[in-house]
Enzyme design. Structure first.
Site, PDB file in Angstrom:
ATOM      1  N   GLY A  24      22.252 -29.769 -14.733  1.00 59.23           N
ATOM      2  CA  GLY A  24      22.318 -28.575 -13.884  1.00 59.23           C
ATOM      3  C   GLY A  24      23.605 -27.807 -14.108  1.00 59.23           C
ATOM      4  O   GLY A  24      24.452 -28.218 -14.910  1.00 59.23           O
ATOM      5  N   ASP A  76      27.096 -36.025 -10.917  1.00 62.98           N
ATOM      6  CA  ASP A  76      25.958 -35.103 -10.948  1.00 62.98           C
ATOM      7  C   ASP A  76      25.998 -34.181  -9.739  1.00 62.98           C
ATOM      8  O   ASP A  76      26.669 -34.469  -8.746  1.00 62.98           O
ATOM      9  CB  ASP A  76      24.647 -35.914 -10.958  1.00 62.98           C
ATOM     10  CG  ASP A  76      23.454 -35.095 -11.421  1.00 62.98           C
ATOM     11  OD1 ASP A  76      23.602 -33.889 -11.720  1.00 62.98           O
ATOM     12  OD2 ASP A  76      22.345 -35.663 -11.493  1.00 62.98           O
ATOM     13  N   GLU A  98      17.816 -38.968 -13.750  1.00 60.70           N
ATOM     14  CA  GLU A  98      19.016 -38.975 -12.903  1.00 60.70           C
ATOM     15  C   GLU A  98      19.029 -40.215 -12.020  1.00 60.70           C
ATOM     16  O   GLU A  98      20.073 -40.856 -11.845  1.00 60.70           O
ATOM     17  CB  GLU A  98      19.044 -37.705 -12.033  1.00 60.70           C
ATOM     18  CG  GLU A  98      19.285 -36.447 -12.850  1.00 60.70           C
ATOM     19  CD  GLU A  98      19.133 -35.148 -12.083  1.00 60.70           C
ATOM     20  OE1 GLU A  98      19.514 -34.116 -12.619  1.00 60.70           O
ATOM     21  OE2 GLU A  98      18.618 -35.171 -10.950  1.00 60.70           O
TER      22      GLU A  98
HETATM   23  C1  5RP Z   1      18.709 -31.278 -11.657  1.00 61.05           C
HETATM   24  C2  5RP Z   1      19.466 -31.563 -10.422  1.00 61.05           C
HETATM   25  C3  5RP Z   1      20.706 -30.782 -10.174  1.00 61.05           C
HETATM   26  O1  5RP Z   1      21.747 -31.659  -9.906  1.00 61.05           O
HETATM   27  C4  5RP Z   1      20.488 -29.885  -8.991  1.00 61.05           C
HETATM   28  O2  5RP Z   1      19.329 -29.095  -9.229  1.00 61.05           O
HETATM   29  C5  5RP Z   1      21.698 -28.995  -8.737  1.00 61.05           C
HETATM   30  O3  5RP Z   1      21.760 -27.997  -9.701  1.00 61.05           O
HETATM   31  P1  5RP Z   1      22.962 -26.983  -9.797  1.00 61.05           P
HETATM   32  O4  5RP Z   1      24.178 -27.771 -10.104  1.00 61.05           O
HETATM   33  O5  5RP Z   1      22.561 -26.051 -10.927  1.00 61.05           O
HETATM   34  O6  5RP Z   1      23.079 -26.246  -8.489  1.00 61.05           O
HETATM   35  O7  5RP Z   1      19.119 -32.393  -9.621  1.00 61.05           O
HETATM   36  O8  5RP Z   1      17.522 -32.026 -11.728  1.00 61.05           O
END
Ligand code: 5RP
Length: 215
Positions: A24, A76, A98
């Site tokens: 992400g 993450d 993940e």
């Molecule tokens: C991807 C995810 C990401 O961590 C989540 O969508 C957050 O995304 P971003 O950092 O672009 O706001 O779970 O599967």
């Protein structure tokens, strides 16, 4: 705010170790930060093909999870996170990998901007990865749980599966719901990270990065 949180996460990466890397836009900031300290890293395990690609472009060795004995930390982002550090993840569709990489890691460090902090999970549609032939069956079962599942058309995960996003949930018992959804035949994983939530949240705010830890 995402970038500041990502920068703060570098302090949680032990020198000369492997690091688990999420997916992400916030995780992409973290990958960029890792690029600056790559000489101090053994390598990385990525939770998506997209993140693996970015890491390789920076010259960071990417290893298969099966060839790694231990992972001190996984970093993450999240789509929503509570003060108890339960999360909804999977907005980018990488939830299953993940969850697997997070399961191996000793510490889960979540990096997020302040818009992701919520009192109750569920405004963000909850992603569920599903074996393609089970899509309609799983959707019918999810309806019974009170939400409105919607097929994320045109999206195929890194594992060759499809995603159903459940709208209009108010998730008061995230651990129970995570377990219940996992029982439906055809579900690979769901985007609730409550049984194994984050250990640390680095929250980028207008007043700097706040640190919340799981008690
Ligand atoms: C991807 C995810 C990401 O961590 C989540 O969508 C957050 O995304 P971003 O950092 O672009 O706001 O779970 O599967």
């Amino acid at each position: 705010m995402k970038q500041a949180a990502a920068q703060a996460a570098i302090a949680y990466v032990p020198m000369d170790s492997m690091v688990g890397v999420g997916s992400g836009s916030t995780a992409n900031h973290f990958i960029a930060e890792l690029g600056r300290i790559k000489h101090k890293l053994q390598g990385a395990v990525a939770s998506s093909e997209a993140s693996a690609q970015r890491l390789k472009q920076l010259g960071i060795p990417v290893l298969e999870l099966n060839s790694v004995d231990e992972l001190p930390v996984y970093v993450d982002g999240a789509d929503e996170i509570t003060r108890h550090l339960a999360m909804i993840k999977g907005g980018g569709g990488a939830l299953t990998r993940e969850k697997i990489v997070a399961a191996v890691a000793r510490k889960f460090v979540c990096i997020a901007d302040e818009t992701k902090l919520v009192d109750v999970l569920g405004k963000f549609p909850l992603p569920v990865e599903v074996i393609p032939m089970a899509r309609s069956h799983v959707a019918r079962e999810l309806l019974k749980l009170g939400g409105q599942p919607e097929w994320r058309r045109g999206v195929v995960t890194d594992n060759g599966n499809v995603i159903l996003d459940i709208h209009n949930l108010e998730i008061l018992k995230p651990i129970e719901l995570e377990t219940t959804i996992n029982q439906i035949a055809g579900v690979v994983a769901n985007g609730l990270f409550a049984r194994r939530g984050a250990d640390v949240l680095l929250l980028g705010t207008g007043r700097g990065v706040q640190t919340l830890t799981r008690h």
